[in-house]
Design a protein around this motif. Structure first.
Motif, short mmCIF file in Angstrom:
data_model
loop_
_atom_site.label_atom_id
_atom_site.label_comp_id
_atom_site.label_asym_id
_atom_site.label_seq_id
_atom_site.Cartn_x
_atom_site.Cartn_y
_atom_site.Cartn_z
N LYS A 194 0.78 -0.98 0.12
CA LYS A 194 0.18 0.14 0.15
C LYS A 194 0.90 1.18 -0.03
O LYS A 194 0.57 2.50 -0.38
N ASP A 195 2.11 1.03 0.62
CA ASP A 195 3.02 2.37 0.53
C ASP A 195 3.84 2.36 -0.28
O ASP A 195 5.06 3.25 -0.23
N GLU A 218 3.97 3.83 -3.31
CA GLU A 218 4.09 5.19 -3.95
C GLU A 218 4.92 6.03 -2.91
O GLU A 218 5.69 7.12 -3.27
N GLN A 219 4.37 5.81 -1.58
CA GLN A 219 5.26 6.72 -0.41
C GLN A 219 6.56 6.39 -0.55
O GLN A 219 7.25 7.23 -0.36
N ARG A 220 6.78 5.11 -0.86
CA ARG A 220 8.40 4.81 -0.75
C ARG A 220 9.29 5.52 -1.86
O ARG A 220 10.38 6.05 -1.69
N ILE A 267 8.24 8.52 -3.19
CA ILE A 267 8.24 9.71 -2.90
C ILE A 267 9.41 10.10 -1.83
O ILE A 267 10.13 11.25 -2.10
N ARG A 268 9.72 9.14 -0.87
CA ARG A 268 10.76 9.52 0.10
C ARG A 268 12.03 9.25 -0.17
O ARG A 268 13.04 9.48 0.21
#
Length: 66
Positions: free
Chosen positions: A45-46, A48-50, A52-53
């Protein structure tokens, strides 16, 4: 299911000049990754967040197809 096992293709598209500076960078390496999985929602689930970071990723685009 481990999505890393289903990483089928990685295509390096080369270095390109970007339209405007991002994080003081004027050019970047372009890659295209094709991730195929058996289950529709098998990526974390994360994911895309990975991206971005991650300091090395200036921009990203994730497309999900059926």
């Amino acid at each position: 299911m481990d999505w890393r096992r289903h990483h089928n293709q990685r295509k390096r598209m080369g270095t390109k000049t970007i339209a405007y500076a991002i994080k003081k960078e004027a050019a970047g390496y372009y890659y295209q990754w094709l991730l195929e999985t058996e289950e529709e929602k098998s990526l974390p689930k994360d994911f895309e967040q990975r991206l971005i970071r991650h300091d090395d990723v200036l921009r990203h685009l994730v497309l999900r197809t059926k």
